[in-house]
Design an enzyme around this catalytic site. Sequence first.
Site, mmCIF file in Angstrom:
data_model
loop_
_atom_site.group_PDB
_atom_site.id
_atom_site.type_symbol
_atom_site.label_atom_id
_atom_site.label_comp_id
_atom_site.label_asym_id
_atom_site.label_seq_id
_atom_site.Cartn_x
_atom_site.Cartn_y
_atom_site.Cartn_z
ATOM 1 N N SER A 35 41.950 44.516 27.466
ATOM 2 C CA SER A 35 41.625 45.309 26.279
ATOM 3 C C SER A 35 40.329 44.875 25.589
ATOM 4 O O SER A 35 40.210 44.972 24.367
ATOM 5 C CB SER A 35 42.804 45.302 25.299
ATOM 6 O OG SER A 35 43.927 45.927 25.902
ATOM 7 N N ASN A 46 36.116 47.526 35.859
ATOM 8 C CA ASN A 46 37.122 47.925 36.850
ATOM 9 C C ASN A 46 37.545 49.357 36.539
ATOM 10 O O ASN A 46 38.298 49.594 35.605
ATOM 11 C CB ASN A 46 38.309 46.952 36.753
ATOM 12 C CG ASN A 46 39.443 47.334 37.688
ATOM 13 O OD1 ASN A 46 39.286 48.204 38.548
ATOM 14 N ND2 ASN A 46 40.588 46.679 37.528
ATOM 15 N N GLU A 64 47.716 44.399 38.627
ATOM 16 C CA GLU A 64 48.365 45.642 39.078
ATOM 17 C C GLU A 64 48.696 45.577 40.569
ATOM 18 O O GLU A 64 49.716 46.124 41.011
ATOM 19 C CB GLU A 64 47.451 46.851 38.741
ATOM 20 C CG GLU A 64 47.503 47.147 37.241
ATOM 21 C CD GLU A 64 46.242 47.741 36.640
ATOM 22 O OE1 GLU A 64 45.375 48.221 37.391
ATOM 23 O OE2 GLU A 64 46.137 47.703 35.399
ATOM 24 N N LYS A 111 39.332 51.266 38.224
ATOM 25 C CA LYS A 111 40.694 51.515 38.733
ATOM 26 C C LYS A 111 40.751 52.850 39.478
ATOM 27 O O LYS A 111 39.786 53.251 40.107
ATOM 28 C CB LYS A 111 41.712 51.442 37.592
ATOM 29 C CG LYS A 111 41.598 50.167 36.777
ATOM 30 C CD LYS A 111 42.801 49.922 35.914
ATOM 31 C CE LYS A 111 42.528 48.762 34.979
ATOM 32 N NZ LYS A 111 43.702 48.317 34.275
ATOM 33 N N GLY A 149 45.263 46.988 29.443
ATOM 34 C CA GLY A 149 45.522 48.409 29.214
ATOM 35 C C GLY A 149 46.475 48.670 28.059
ATOM 36 O O GLY A 149 46.983 49.780 27.909
ATOM 37 N N GLU A 207 43.177 37.250 33.041
ATOM 38 C CA GLU A 207 43.615 38.509 32.444
ATOM 39 C C GLU A 207 45.104 38.431 32.110
ATOM 40 O O GLU A 207 45.954 38.637 32.995
ATOM 41 C CB GLU A 207 43.387 39.660 33.427
ATOM 42 C CG GLU A 207 41.959 39.817 33.870
ATOM 43 C CD GLU A 207 41.683 41.238 34.328
ATOM 44 O OE1 GLU A 207 40.925 41.933 33.647
ATOM 45 O OE2 GLU A 207 42.258 41.664 35.346
ATOM 46 N N HIS A 224 44.267 41.330 41.305
ATOM 47 C CA HIS A 224 44.468 42.000 40.009
ATOM 48 C C HIS A 224 45.968 42.128 39.746
ATOM 49 O O HIS A 224 46.758 42.352 40.663
ATOM 50 C CB HIS A 224 43.804 43.382 40.016
ATOM 51 C CG HIS A 224 43.749 43.991 38.655
ATOM 52 N ND1 HIS A 224 44.831 44.621 38.087
ATOM 53 C CD2 HIS A 224 42.761 44.030 37.735
ATOM 54 C CE1 HIS A 224 44.494 45.035 36.867
ATOM 55 N NE2 HIS A 224 43.247 44.692 36.629
#
Length: 308
Positions: A267, A65, A151, A67, A227, A221, A149
């Site tokens: 991560s 990904n 985010e 991003k 991240g 996730e 996701h």
Amino acid sequence: MSFNTTTTASNASCSLASSQKTSVRGGRANNKLRAQKHAIARQNGRRASSLVVCDGTGKFVVGGNWKCNGTIDSIDKLCASLNSGKITADVEVICAPPMVYIDRVQSKLKAPYQIAAQNCWVSKGGAFTGEVSAEMLKDANIPWVILGHSERRSLCGETNEFVGLKTKYALDTGVKVVACIGESLAQREAGDTLNVCFAQLKAIVDCVTEKDWENIIIAYEPVWAIGTGKVATPDQAQEVHAGVRKWMNENVSADVASKVRIQYGGSVNAGNCDELATKPDIDGFLVGGASLDGEAFVKICNSAAHSK
Ligand code: PEP
């Protein structure tokens, strides 16, 4: 921000088909299935965890990904690095570039790389400024889309139900889905990890048919690991993956639970991938930061060789 989904559900039948409900097998059948699965796992040298109802079958699958990162220059370099890396493992690889570069990346990356979009709209395109429709992805030969996701959930206000509707719409349009789930740190600390994941899954299950699961990958996730450099331990990840698979067994079907691939994301890097890949219910990875480094990403893809 909230989205109006009331006009968008026309193609998304949001009720669990009765065949889906009745296809969940009874206890004795599950025991038999479990025994068969574990016998196969043992033959293949895989570990049989007591938590595991059905280990995932199918090819290990790694997603990158990218991003909202990159320039034409850096993206070209990344493509060159990925193409020059040797993926020796039997693995499916899916890269998700920023939308504006997707066509460029698609023309540059060679097999085995496939392409995904990072998002798409919940219904047919139209007056939805800034969005991309599933029809456009289909038209542009983009086979995959990442949906839900964390985010997008946290920054764009996407709810479980909205992600369920989007998943159904993309699938009905012919675009396969990487569906993301995962708990926040506060939710983990409150002991709610599995319930949060199950609620996110249920919103998808309520919208799709049993057959649709052939074209869905689940990406677990944990938000606290995305991240942050703080990876879940292999045991922490395995525990949730096994719980998710058990839930799928009980709420969709034994067949789907045995086949659906569950990626771990948060991560993952070149140093921790091999150990994570050995866990019986980890069927692949969804990688953010490390997917921007061609060499590291190829190493992560090759961790499939160490899986199970
Ligand atoms: C992600 O964003 O899907 C992700 C897993 O990011 P990272 O690998 O950087 O934690």
